[in-house]
Design a protein around this motif. Structure first.
Motif, mmCIF file in Angstrom:
data_model
loop_
_atom_site.group_PDB
_atom_site.id
_atom_site.type_symbol
_atom_site.label_atom_id
_atom_site.label_comp_id
_atom_site.label_asym_id
_atom_site.label_seq_id
_atom_site.Cartn_x
_atom_site.Cartn_y
_atom_site.Cartn_z
ATOM 1 N N MET A 1 57.634 23.221 57.213
ATOM 2 C CA MET A 1 57.484 23.926 55.852
ATOM 3 C C MET A 1 56.100 24.393 55.931
ATOM 4 S SD MET A 1 58.228 22.475 52.249
ATOM 5 C CE MET A 1 59.842 21.952 52.508
ATOM 6 N N LYS A 2 56.198 25.412 55.330
ATOM 7 C CA LYS A 2 54.722 26.135 55.301
ATOM 8 C C LYS A 2 54.667 26.513 53.671
ATOM 9 C CE LYS A 2 54.556 27.612 59.880
ATOM 10 N NZ LYS A 2 54.205 28.931 60.961
ATOM 11 N N ILE A 3 53.437 26.597 53.267
ATOM 12 C CA ILE A 3 53.031 27.429 52.071
ATOM 13 C C ILE A 3 51.932 28.473 52.496
ATOM 14 C CG2 ILE A 3 51.746 27.289 49.864
ATOM 15 C CD1 ILE A 3 52.945 24.399 49.443
ATOM 16 N N PHE A 4 52.378 29.749 51.662
ATOM 17 C CA PHE A 4 51.140 30.752 51.908
ATOM 18 C C PHE A 4 50.575 31.048 50.677
ATOM 19 C CE2 PHE A 4 53.990 31.134 55.577
ATOM 20 C CZ PHE A 4 53.060 31.488 56.463
ATOM 21 N N ILE A 5 49.235 31.124 50.623
ATOM 22 C CA ILE A 5 48.545 31.088 49.340
ATOM 23 C C ILE A 5 47.930 32.515 49.782
ATOM 24 C CG2 ILE A 5 46.686 30.536 48.009
ATOM 25 C CD1 ILE A 5 47.295 27.596 49.162
ATOM 26 N N LEU A 6 48.137 33.405 48.705
ATOM 27 C CA LEU A 6 47.574 34.846 48.709
ATOM 28 C C LEU A 6 46.538 34.611 47.474
ATOM 29 C CD1 LEU A 6 47.372 37.724 49.234
ATOM 30 C CD2 LEU A 6 49.200 38.160 47.575
ATOM 31 N N THR A 7 45.140 34.945 47.935
ATOM 32 C CA THR A 7 43.946 34.990 47.102
ATOM 33 C C THR A 7 43.681 36.296 46.908
ATOM 34 O OG1 THR A 7 42.611 34.513 48.931
ATOM 35 C CG2 THR A 7 43.391 32.626 47.721
ATOM 36 N N GLU A 8 42.745 36.515 45.769
ATOM 37 C CA GLU A 8 42.008 37.853 45.146
ATOM 38 C C GLU A 8 40.629 37.327 44.813
ATOM 39 O OE1 GLU A 8 42.302 41.528 42.351
ATOM 40 O OE2 GLU A 8 43.339 40.045 41.805
ATOM 41 N N SER A 9 39.742 37.855 45.620
ATOM 42 C CA SER A 9 38.438 37.769 45.255
ATOM 43 C C SER A 9 37.709 38.977 44.924
ATOM 44 C CB SER A 9 37.576 36.908 46.392
ATOM 45 O OG SER A 9 38.420 35.650 46.523
ATOM 46 N N ILE A 10 36.819 39.067 43.884
ATOM 47 C CA ILE A 10 35.938 40.218 43.911
ATOM 48 C C ILE A 10 34.480 39.516 43.885
ATOM 49 C CG2 ILE A 10 37.566 41.256 42.465
ATOM 50 C CD1 ILE A 10 35.879 40.436 39.872
ATOM 51 N N ASP A 11 33.532 40.382 43.928
ATOM 52 C CA ASP A 11 32.282 40.246 44.344
ATOM 53 C C ASP A 11 31.209 38.951 43.557
ATOM 54 O OD1 ASP A 11 32.099 42.019 42.553
ATOM 55 O OD2 ASP A 11 30.363 43.000 43.549
ATOM 56 N N GLU A 12 31.796 39.001 42.321
ATOM 57 C CA GLU A 12 31.252 38.063 41.288
ATOM 58 C C GLU A 12 31.816 36.656 41.744
ATOM 59 O OE1 GLU A 12 32.472 41.014 40.279
ATOM 60 O OE2 GLU A 12 30.813 41.960 39.564
ATOM 61 N N GLY A 13 32.736 36.738 42.561
ATOM 62 C CA GLY A 13 33.246 35.234 42.964
ATOM 63 C C GLY A 13 34.366 34.655 42.108
ATOM 64 N N ILE A 14 34.800 35.608 41.201
ATOM 65 C CA ILE A 14 36.247 35.507 40.693
ATOM 66 C C ILE A 14 37.507 35.237 41.540
ATOM 67 C CG2 ILE A 14 37.630 35.987 38.583
ATOM 68 C CD1 ILE A 14 34.968 37.145 37.367
ATOM 69 N N THR A 15 38.177 34.498 41.375
ATOM 70 C CA THR A 15 39.448 34.305 42.572
ATOM 71 C C THR A 15 40.600 34.103 41.443
ATOM 72 O OG1 THR A 15 37.936 33.495 44.124
ATOM 73 C CG2 THR A 15 40.464 33.132 44.266
ATOM 74 N N ARG A 16 41.573 34.817 42.039
ATOM 75 C CA ARG A 16 42.966 34.343 41.536
ATOM 76 C C ARG A 16 43.877 34.147 42.916
ATOM 77 N NH1 ARG A 16 45.749 39.072 38.143
ATOM 78 N NH2 ARG A 16 45.479 40.153 40.258
ATOM 79 N N MET A 17 44.965 33.423 42.589
ATOM 80 C CA MET A 17 45.774 33.144 43.453
ATOM 81 C C MET A 17 47.293 32.815 43.211
ATOM 82 S SD MET A 17 44.970 29.064 44.651
ATOM 83 C CE MET A 17 45.814 27.764 43.799
#
Length: 114
Positions: A1-17
Motif C-alpha cells: 500500500m502507498k500514500i502519495f502526498i502532493l505538496t505546494e510550497s511558495i518561497d515564503e515557506g508556506i505549504t499546503r498538502m
C-alpha cells in the motif's frame, strides 16, 4: 500500500498538502481529474499563492493524468508569484522495517536535545 502526498510550497515557506491512498502517481492524477469540482472548491488550482503551478493547467482544459503530472513536474517557485508542487511517495508495505533507520535508538541521544 502507498500514500502519495502532493505538496505546494511558495518561497515564503508556506505549504499546503493533500494525500492520496493509491498505487501510483498516475492513479493520483486520475483521482484529481475525476474530482475536479472538489479540488476547485478547495482552491487547489489557485491556492495561497498569486498563481499556483497548477493554475495554468486548470485553465488549459487538457485534463489528462499525463498533462497534470507534467504541470506538477514543471512547477517552480518564482519569486512571489508561483508555487512549486511536489509528489512524495510513502511505501506503507515497509512500515516498521525502515522506522529503526530514522528514529532515535537511545535515550542518551534524545537527552542532548532536551
Amino acid at each position: 500500500m502507498k500514500i502519495f502526498i502532493l505538496t505546494e510550497s511558495i518561497d515564503e515557506g508556506i505549504t499546503r498538502m493533500w494525500h492520496f491512498q493509491v498505487t501510483s502517481k498516475y492513479e493520483m492524477a486520475k483521482f484529481i481529474i475525476a474530482n475536479l469540482s472538489h479540488y476547485d472548491n478547495i482552491d487547489m488550482f489557485t491556492g495561497i499563492s498569486w498563481q499556483s503551478g497548477l493554475h495554468s493547467w486548470r485553465k488549459s482544459e487538457q485534463f489528462t493524468p499525463e498533462t497534470l503530472l507534467k504541470a506538477i513536474n514543471n512547477s517552480s517557485i518564482d519569486g512571489d508569484s508561483e508555487s512549486r508542487f511536489e509528489i512524495h511517495e510513502i511505501d506503507l508495505s515497509k512500515n516498521g522495517e525502515q522506522a529503526d533507520d530514522v528514529t532515535w535508538t537511545s535515550n542518551a541521544e534524545l537527552a542532548q536535545f532536551a
